[in-house]
Design an enzyme around this catalytic site. Structure first.
Site, short mmCIF file in Angstrom:
data_model
loop_
_atom_site.label_atom_id
_atom_site.label_comp_id
_atom_site.label_asym_id
_atom_site.label_seq_id
_atom_site.Cartn_x
_atom_site.Cartn_y
_atom_site.Cartn_z
N LYS A 26 0.64 -1.63 0.30
CA LYS A 26 -0.15 0.25 -0.10
C LYS A 26 0.31 1.46 -0.20
O LYS A 26 0.53 1.94 -0.74
CB LYS A 26 -0.74 0.01 1.04
CG LYS A 26 -1.98 1.61 1.05
CD LYS A 26 -2.90 1.31 2.03
CE LYS A 26 -3.38 1.09 3.53
NZ LYS A 26 -2.62 2.13 4.11
N GLY A 101 -4.77 7.75 5.74
CA GLY A 101 -3.93 9.29 5.82
C GLY A 101 -3.07 9.32 5.17
O GLY A 101 -2.51 10.00 5.06
N ARG A 129 -9.04 12.62 11.87
CA ARG A 129 -7.24 12.64 12.40
C ARG A 129 -6.74 13.84 12.00
O ARG A 129 -6.92 14.55 11.59
CB ARG A 129 -6.98 11.37 11.32
CG ARG A 129 -7.65 10.48 11.80
CD ARG A 129 -7.30 8.78 10.89
NE ARG A 129 -5.18 8.80 10.70
CZ ARG A 129 -4.80 7.83 9.76
NH1 ARG A 129 -6.04 7.60 9.08
NH2 ARG A 129 -3.79 7.39 10.48
N SER A 178 7.34 9.33 12.01
CA SER A 178 6.38 8.98 11.04
C SER A 178 7.13 9.11 9.66
O SER A 178 7.11 10.66 9.30
CB SER A 178 4.74 9.89 11.46
OG SER A 178 4.25 10.41 9.95
N ASP A 329 1.66 -0.60 11.59
CA ASP A 329 0.14 -1.20 11.28
C ASP A 329 -0.22 -2.62 12.04
O ASP A 329 -1.24 -2.90 11.93
CB ASP A 329 -0.17 -0.51 9.91
CG ASP A 329 0.38 0.25 9.37
OD1 ASP A 329 -0.29 1.20 10.38
OD2 ASP A 329 0.69 0.74 8.20
N ARG A 402 -7.66 -2.82 9.60
CA ARG A 402 -6.35 -3.51 9.93
C ARG A 402 -7.70 -4.43 11.34
O ARG A 402 -7.17 -5.88 11.71
CB ARG A 402 -5.76 -2.84 10.77
CG ARG A 402 -5.28 -2.59 9.43
CD ARG A 402 -3.65 -2.27 9.61
NE ARG A 402 -3.14 -1.18 8.51
CZ ARG A 402 -2.68 -2.15 7.32
NH1 ARG A 402 -2.74 -3.80 6.91
NH2 ARG A 402 -2.36 -1.23 6.29
#
Ligand code: S3P
Length: 464
Positions: A26, A101, A129, A178, A329, A402
């Site tokens: 992804k 995101g 978010r 991040s 994740d 998820r």
């Protein structure tokens, strides 16, 4: 929120057997379509993930004048006719990132460098978010951004730096580990005058740094781990197609299921092996899982391998905080594994999980507790005392892909089936999860066709 879609999962009726190839990565699929759109020339991409998140990114570029030819019905191969760094055109309407995101945060960097104003929005989950982490640096670079809560919440409107002035290069010290923030700044840096540098509190996935050189833009990482980008002023489509390896994050669900279900023996093919994506496999091995690499190789700038897994009784661990960004994740399914392992599993310094597609600490704690787990929610993680899962309950995935897949894995080893509501979001990252899980022997299915069709809800089109 991606509502609807009910999964009925578990208990497993047989061990898992066989080999499967999970869909393309992804993170890399987002970056490939972004860089290809901003390059001069045509880029061919294979192994693209046709999940809703990546299709949202592709659609944004189509909305800004890029032509994308899909080379197969599955939308895993495409040709992107890049328009160059300065060739995008103003979209006629708001750009929609859906649930993604990564799409919205990386595109903040791209849009900050344009000569026109754009507004981006997303679904109900994405609109909650935090965006300040990317809005602050692009503001420092000279872009003007407006949005709810001082620019922290979508929709956000991004206005270019004053006409005739490129963005200013910055030295960005990121407060959060991040890859989305780092990539946003690097992408904006393509449009800036001078060297842009990024410092991270802990290293994060480096797909942007690895992929930019394929498009003729060098990126240098110094001995202190500082990332330097000196913009060359253009990206050039690579002569060779870009191949995207299978997604290690998707592979984790089957790796955990095979570890947990006695007698299982499976192989997951051509998985991306970037170490910054493999916190999960290190944690799983620490939990005594039996993972072996076969056919190790290289695809472009990324390592790949087949991962062979046989079942093994798992044990709890205290996760090393240094592994957290590399497994960010995968914690929902690792929590499922921990609930069925011997002993105590502890996770700390993982507060970022609270601002993912859902609050993954709270939502997983609630779902696993309903299934009978001994799980204590903490501000920055969890403590799980492993044992058995009774199941026989209905849980809410709260529109988080998820969570839905993690609970489907947990259900395989529960004593009674688990019904998972609001699971349609699986289509954002792994549209084929249910058929592939069934192929391996997992006991999971959609209650009706609603969930199964969700993957087709967000196609791209070159027509307005
Ligand atoms: C991603 C980075 C991670 C991850 C997300 C994909 C990326 O987010 O959770 O699914 O492709 O850069 P953060 O950068 O917010 O940790």
């Amino acid at each position: 929120m991606n509502v609807g879609g009910i999964l009925i999962a578990g208990p497993a009726k047989s061990a898992l057997q066989g080999s499967v190839t999970v869909p393309g990565d992804k993170s890399m699929s987002h970056r490939a379509v972004m860089l290809a759109s901003l390059a001069d020339g045509m880029t061919e991409i294979h192994g693209f993930l046709p999940g809703e998140d990546n299709l949202a990114t592709a659609q944004m570029f189509v909305d800004m004048g890029v032509t994308i030819d899909w080379l197969n019905d599955e939308k895993t191969s495409l040709r992107v006719h890049g328009v160059g760094l300065h060739g995008l055109t103003q979209p006629k309407a708001m750009l929609d990132a859906g649930n993604s995101g990564t799409c919205v945060r990386l595109m903040t960097g791209v849009l900050a460098g344009q000569s026109f104003t754009t507004t981006m929005t997303g679904d109900a989950s994405l609109c909650k978010r935090p965006m300040k982490r990317v809005v602050d640096p692009v503001r420092k670079m000279g872009a003007e951004v407006e949005g709810g809560d001082g620019g922290n919440l979508l929709p956000i409107t991004i206005q270019p730096a004053a006409t005739g002035h490129p963005l200013k290069a910055i030295h960005h010290i990121s407060e959060v580990a991040s890859a989305q923030v780092k990539s946003c700044v690097l992408l904006a840096g393509l449009f800036a005058e001078g060297e842009t540098t990024v410092v991270e509190p802990r290293p994060t996935r480096d797909h942007t740094e690895r992929m930019l050189p394929l498009f003729g833009q060098p990126v240098h990482v110094d001995d202190e781990g500082v990332i330097h980008l000196n913009p060359t002023g253009k990206l050039t489509a690579p002569k060779q197609p870009v191949h995207i390896p299978a997604d290690p994050s998707s592979a984790t669900f089957f790796a955990v299921a095979a570890s947990l279900i006695e007698g299982s023996d499976i192989t997951l093919e051509r998985i991306g092996m970037n170490p910054l994506r493999h916190g999960w496999s290190r944690i799983l091995v620490d939990m005594h899982a039996k993972l072996e690499l076969e056919n190790e190789g290289q695809v472009g700038e990324e390592a790949v391998a087949d991962i062979h897994i046989v079942s093994q009784k798992l044990a709890g661990v205290h996760v090393n905080p240094a592994d957290v960004p590399d497994a960010i994740d995968e914690f929902p399914v690792l929590f499922a594994a921990a609930s069925l392992a011997d002993g105590v599993f502890e996770l700390t310094e993982a507060e970022e999980l609270r601002v993912k597609e859902s609050d993954r600490i709270a939502v997983m704690a609630k779902a696993l507790m309903a299934a009978g787990a001994d799980i204590e929610e903490r501000t920055d993680g969890v403590r799980i005392v492993g044992g058995r899962l009774q199941g026989g309950c209905t849980v809410d995935a709260e529109g988080d892909h998820r969570i839905a897949m993690a609970m489907a894995v947990a259900a395989q080893c529960a004593e009674a089936e688990i019904i998972i509501e609001n699971a349609a979001a699986i289509a954002t990252s792994f549209p084929d999860f249910v058929p592939l899980a069934k192929q391996l022997g997992m006991n999971v299915d959609w209650k009706d066709d609603a969930g199964a069709g969700a993957g087709n809800a967000h196609g791209t089109s070159n027509h307005e």
